[in-house]
Design a protein around this motif. Structure first.
Motif, PDB file in Angstrom:
ATOM      1  N   SER A   1       0.831  -1.200   0.000  1.00 17.54           N
ATOM      2  CA  SER A   1       0.000   0.000   0.000  1.00 17.54           C
ATOM      3  C   SER A   1       0.866   1.251   0.000  1.00 17.54           C
ATOM      4  N   ASP A   2       0.360   2.325  -0.612  1.00 18.27           N
ATOM      5  CA  ASP A   2       1.066   3.611  -0.576  1.00 18.27           C
ATOM      6  C   ASP A   2       0.570   4.481   0.577  1.00 18.27           C
ATOM      7  N   ARG A   3      -0.158   3.884   1.514  1.00 19.13           N
ATOM      8  CA  ARG A   3      -0.686   4.632   2.654  1.00 19.13           C
ATOM      9  C   ARG A   3       0.438   5.326   3.421  1.00 19.13           C
ATOM     10  N   GLY A   4       0.275   6.617   3.652  1.00 17.21           N
ATOM     11  CA  GLY A   4       1.265   7.407   4.361  1.00 17.21           C
ATOM     12  C   GLY A   4       2.028   8.367   3.473  1.00 17.21           C
ATOM     13  N   LEU A   5       2.102   8.071   2.175  1.00 14.54           N
ATOM     14  CA  LEU A   5       2.867   8.939   1.278  1.00 14.54           C
ATOM     15  C   LEU A   5       2.267  10.333   1.152  1.00 14.54           C
ATOM     16  N   ALA A   6       0.973  10.445   1.352  1.00 15.66           N
ATOM     17  CA  ALA A   6       0.322  11.759   1.242  1.00 15.66           C
ATOM     18  C   ALA A   6       0.901  12.754   2.241  1.00 15.66           C
ATOM     19  N   ASP A   7       1.497  12.258   3.305  1.00 15.09           N
ATOM     20  CA  ASP A   7       2.106  13.147   4.295  1.00 15.09           C
ATOM     21  C   ASP A   7       3.340  13.848   3.750  1.00 15.09           C
ATOM     22  N   LEU A   8       3.825  13.399   2.588  1.00 11.22           N
ATOM     23  CA  LEU A   8       4.998  14.024   1.967  1.00 11.22           C
ATOM     24  C   LEU A   8       4.625  14.916   0.786  1.00 11.22           C
ATOM     25  N   LYS A   9       3.345  15.219   0.659  1.00 12.75           N
ATOM     26  CA  LYS A   9       2.877  15.942  -0.530  1.00 12.75           C
ATOM     27  C   LYS A   9       3.495  17.322  -0.690  1.00 12.75           C
TER      28      LYS A   9
ATOM     29  N   ASN B   1      -3.368   5.694  -4.752  1.00 10.69           N
ATOM     30  CA  ASN B   1      -4.264   6.730  -4.243  1.00 10.69           C
ATOM     31  C   ASN B   1      -3.495   7.890  -3.618  1.00 10.69           C
ATOM     32  N   GLU B   2      -2.465   7.579  -2.845  1.00  8.96           N
ATOM     33  CA  GLU B   2      -1.712   8.645  -2.184  1.00  8.96           C
ATOM     34  C   GLU B   2      -0.553   9.136  -3.041  1.00  8.96           C
ATOM     35  N   ILE B   3      -0.058   8.291  -3.921  1.00  6.82           N
ATOM     36  CA  ILE B   3       0.950   8.760  -4.877  1.00  6.82           C
ATOM     37  C   ILE B   3       0.368   9.876  -5.739  1.00  6.82           C
TER      38      ILE B   3
ATOM     39  N   ILE C   1      -1.501  -1.509 -12.420  1.00  9.54           N
ATOM     40  CA  ILE C   1      -2.185  -0.235 -12.162  1.00  9.54           C
ATOM     41  C   ILE C   1      -3.351  -0.115 -13.130  1.00  9.54           C
ATOM     42  N   GLU C   2      -4.489   0.311 -12.633  1.00  6.79           N
ATOM     43  CA  GLU C   2      -5.695   0.353 -13.453  1.00  6.79           C
ATOM     44  C   GLU C   2      -5.532   1.261 -14.666  1.00  6.79           C
ATOM     45  N   SER C   3      -5.051   2.480 -14.468  1.00  7.65           N
ATOM     46  CA  SER C   3      -4.884   3.410 -15.590  1.00  7.65           C
ATOM     47  C   SER C   3      -3.821   4.438 -15.248  1.00  7.65           C
ATOM     48  N   LEU C   4      -3.467   5.254 -16.254  1.00  8.10           N
ATOM     49  CA  LEU C   4      -2.481   6.318 -16.069  1.00  8.10           C
ATOM     50  C   LEU C   4      -3.118   7.681 -15.849  1.00  8.10           C
ATOM     51  N   ASN C   5      -4.402   7.720 -15.654  1.00  4.50           N
ATOM     52  CA  ASN C   5      -5.096   8.996 -15.491  1.00  4.50           C
ATOM     53  C   ASN C   5      -4.557   9.803 -14.315  1.00  4.50           C
ATOM     54  N   PHE C   6      -4.002   9.124 -13.335  1.00  2.09           N
ATOM     55  CA  PHE C   6      -3.546   9.804 -12.129  1.00  2.09           C
ATOM     56  C   PHE C   6      -2.399  10.774 -12.392  1.00  2.09           C
ATOM     57  N   ILE C   7      -1.649  10.594 -13.474  1.00  2.00           N
ATOM     58  CA  ILE C   7      -0.510  11.489 -13.687  1.00  2.00           C
ATOM     59  C   ILE C   7      -0.951  12.911 -14.022  1.00  2.00           C
ATOM     60  N   GLN C   8      -2.212  13.070 -14.426  1.00  2.00           N
ATOM     61  CA  GLN C   8      -2.716  14.427 -14.659  1.00  2.00           C
ATOM     62  C   GLN C   8      -2.798  15.219 -13.364  1.00  2.00           C
TER      63      GLN C   8
END
Length: 222
Positions: free
Chosen positions: A95-103, A121-123, A140-147
């Protein structure tokens, strides 16, 4: 040679600013990490599966954790000034849980050989990221997150499957200048086609934000 460069010659960094902590070697007492900007944790084992047990290193800007049993990134917020994070061969990471704390701080994220990791989700909230590598990770489901990563310049997902097969977000991203991936039958673009598109972009804007220093593709991200 600092953390902003793709290739770092660590012998050019003051010895008191870097520390290698190999848990396979006996350490009689927990070292003081004050002033350490480049921290390497090798074979570091935790009981909770996260960063809560890892000693604080408030001055750390570059963290490399290899062959650890971490399962997520909970507790990593204790690295308050972290700019660059390398995670290699952490096979239990799921899980990427916790990475949002480095935003607000993280600009470079490299994760390799974590086949259980499928969560982004947090990446996707790391809006200051300039460089992202998700090599040999879970699908990974899709690359939409890079936007959602407007400053992204370089993105690698070698050996990681994009289930949707749609690589259009790579082309549509306003600042992305370099990508790396392996061709798959269901992808709507081949790597050669993507490379050609980015070469054309390079001719248009001269890669103004992509500054090369020296040989062997040693480049610095502005």
């Amino acid at each position: 040679m600092n953390w902003e460069y793709n290739t770092i010659w660590f012998d050019q960094i003051d010895s008191h600013k870097r520390f290698i902590w190999d848990s396979k070697k006996k350490i009689t007492q927990t070292p003081v990490l004050t002033g350490v900007e480049y921290l390497f944790l090798w074979h570091y084992k935790v009981t909770e599966g996260n960063f809560n047990e890892i000693p604080e290193a408030n001055d750390c800007r570059y963290l490399d954790i290899t062959f650890s049993n971490i399962k997520d990134f909970s507790g990593i917020k204790r690295f308050t000034d972290l700019k660059r994070l390398h995670v290699d061969y952490c096979l239990k990471l799921e899980s990427d849980r916790g990475l949002a704390d480095l935003k607000d701080t993280l600009e470079w994220l490299h994760i390799e050989q974590s086949k259980k990791l499928t969560s982004i989700n947090e990446i996707s909230v790391l809006s200051n990221l300039k460089v992202l590598s998700l090599n040999n990770c879970g699908p990974i489901e899709s690359l939409n997150f890079i936007q959602l990563l407007p400053h992204l310049i370089d993105f690698r997902f070698v050996g990681t499957n994009i289930l949707s097969g749609d690589l259009t977000p790579l082309i549509e991203h306003p600042n992305l200048k370099s990508v790396g991936f392996l061709d798959k039958r269901h992808y709507n673009f081949k790597s050669k086609a993507i490379d050609a598109i980015f070469k054309e972009k390079a001719n248009e804007d001269s890669f103004k934000d992509y500054v090369y220093k020296g040989e062997y593709r040693t480049f610095k991200y502005k």
